[in-house]
Design a protein around this motif. Sequence first.
Motif, PDB file in Angstrom:
ATOM      1  N   ARG A 153      20.506  11.910 -25.486  1.00 47.85           N
ATOM      2  CA  ARG A 153      20.881  10.866 -26.439  1.00 47.85           C
ATOM      3  C   ARG A 153      19.691  10.162 -27.068  1.00 47.85           C
ATOM      4  NH1 ARG A 153      26.078   7.235 -24.570  1.00 47.85           N
ATOM      5  NH2 ARG A 153      27.397   8.894 -23.733  1.00 47.85           N
ATOM      6  N   TYR A 154      18.677   9.862 -26.230  1.00 44.90           N
ATOM      7  CA  TYR A 154      17.644   8.925 -26.668  1.00 44.90           C
ATOM      8  C   TYR A 154      16.248   9.514 -26.775  1.00 44.90           C
ATOM      9  CZ  TYR A 154      21.543   6.019 -25.126  1.00 44.90           C
ATOM     10  OH  TYR A 154      22.795   5.486 -24.940  1.00 44.90           O
ATOM     11  N   LYS A 155      16.032  10.736 -26.280  1.00 41.92           N
ATOM     12  CA  LYS A 155      14.714  11.390 -26.359  1.00 41.92           C
ATOM     13  C   LYS A 155      13.584  10.429 -25.952  1.00 41.92           C
ATOM     14  CE  LYS A 155      16.232  15.309 -28.281  1.00 41.92           C
ATOM     15  NZ  LYS A 155      17.672  15.025 -28.357  1.00 41.92           N
ATOM     16  N   PRO A 156      13.621   9.895 -24.737  1.00 40.91           N
ATOM     17  CA  PRO A 156      12.626   8.877 -24.360  1.00 40.91           C
ATOM     18  C   PRO A 156      11.208   9.425 -24.332  1.00 40.91           C
ATOM     19  CG  PRO A 156      13.843   9.650 -22.436  1.00 40.91           C
ATOM     20  CD  PRO A 156      14.533  10.228 -23.636  1.00 40.91           C
ATOM     21  N   ALA A 157      10.262   8.621 -24.811  1.00 45.72           N
ATOM     22  CA  ALA A 157       8.857   9.008 -24.808  1.00 45.72           C
ATOM     23  C   ALA A 157       8.260   8.965 -23.405  1.00 45.72           C
ATOM     24  CB  ALA A 157       8.067   8.090 -25.739  1.00 45.72           C
ATOM     25  N   VAL A 158       8.865   8.172 -22.526  1.00 44.44           N
ATOM     26  CA  VAL A 158       8.469   8.103 -21.116  1.00 44.44           C
ATOM     27  C   VAL A 158       9.726   8.265 -20.279  1.00 44.44           C
ATOM     28  CG1 VAL A 158       7.302   6.752 -19.329  1.00 44.44           C
ATOM     29  CG2 VAL A 158       6.663   6.434 -21.733  1.00 44.44           C
ATOM     30  N   LEU A 159       9.676   9.157 -19.307  1.00 41.12           N
ATOM     31  CA  LEU A 159      10.777   9.319 -18.349  1.00 41.12           C
ATOM     32  C   LEU A 159      10.287   8.746 -17.026  1.00 41.12           C
ATOM     33  CD1 LEU A 159      13.665  10.443 -18.055  1.00 41.12           C
ATOM     34  CD2 LEU A 159      12.637  12.596 -17.265  1.00 41.12           C
TER      35      LEU A 159
END
Length: 476
Positions: free
Chosen positions: A245-251
């Motif tokens: 959904r959000y394609k986070p730059a940091v997981l």
Amino acid sequence: MFLSRFDRILKSILFLFGSIVVLAPIAAQAPSHYEPSIESLDRHPLPQWYANAKLGIFVHWGLYSVPGWAPTVHSEHDFESLDYITHNPYAEWYLNSMRLDGSPTQAYHKEHYGADYDYYNFASIFNREIQKWRAEDWAKVFRDAGAKYVVLTTKHHDGFTLWPSSTPNPSLPAARQHASRDLVGELTAAVNQQGLRMGLYYSGGYDWTFVPGPIRVAADYQKVKPQSEAYGKYADAQVREIIARYKPAVLWNDIDYPKSGHPLQIMAEYYQAVPDGVIDDRFGVKHSDFISPEYQTLDKINPKKWEECRGLGRSFGYNRAEGEAETIAPDELIYLLVDVVSKNGNLLLDVGPEADGTIPDVQMTRLKALGAWLQVNGDAIYATHPWKRAAGETAEGIPVRFTQKDSATYAILLGQPKAATATFKSLSVKPGTKIYLLGNASPLVWSQQGDNLRVDLPTGLTGHYAYSFRIAGPVS
């Protein structure tokens, strides 16, 4: 947040490993495909944006923000103290602390809500309060503070999510499972609109809706980690949701990942979806892009990229009991950022908002001071890498930290100059070198006095807290 005693001892060994020299990040070709193996994942290069960013904002926000209280003790975060668990200063641990007989949080809860008041009753209050929140306001505050990325808690240890997860929680009624607004999506859009990157935190290791605890003694830190097949599937599904959904730059995972889950597969899928994303070191496996000391600064340059996470106060979540005395002073905050950056680190600085999204004034004061300092001195911070050594001092006794960018070396005074000159000990430059004080256009007069470099300061010195000198040429 919070690591078990064993975890912290193990991580401390890693954190204290250092090197006197770190080269600038080297651009590497990212693989086109990743396999769920350490060997394959370790080929992921550290993205340049993350190496250059230096400052991120952490946000702990959830049901615990409604009571917003914890005892203001353990200022040094001495996690191994015998009474740390019962007197936990982390307000985001409210659900655990309120269930411990004799704890200050239990007494607070009884006084303000009643002994039998269920923690998850806070869901209706939280959902009402968040209607006042504007994601755009936060994003502007974080940009003005000088941050380059943001990390939001999508699910903390209480299991409540800040997005409308399509993976139902089997232990909570529908109205108590998640926020009534897609807080994750709204903040992601607003942060990206400001030119910042958005990262997401997920508590993979603890979920008190699956294994409720409470944690009473140190041995319980491991016992309450849910390892059932059902929880592994649940965690996998939710993390895959936030990636898709959000394609986070940091997981940013916390407290390990369930052994019944598939962390290596998740990491491989994440890199495929977000090739320039980064992963922290709290999945409980041997791959990460950075290490994450908590309220702990390394004592020397570390060749592995690292990121200190800490609150502006003693808690990550909002604690209404905290004030000036419990919140890091503006000068100490700036010294901390400079120190971290000089040693190859980023600072992930946490904000604990109230339930309605209000950032407390005592925290806003710090964010504004940090942003104002970076407006003048950011050239000595952003996109730099460590010099030959991190630390030094002046002949006047003021600590100094060093960074480097291209052909320039930056010497940053951590304090107010005590005279009209600053003499940097054990620092030599070549004749003809130009030295500037950031915020001033004209080069400064300097002289080499043996092994020391003496710099004449501008009259009517302006600025606050720390002063950055740009040395345009080779330094030894």
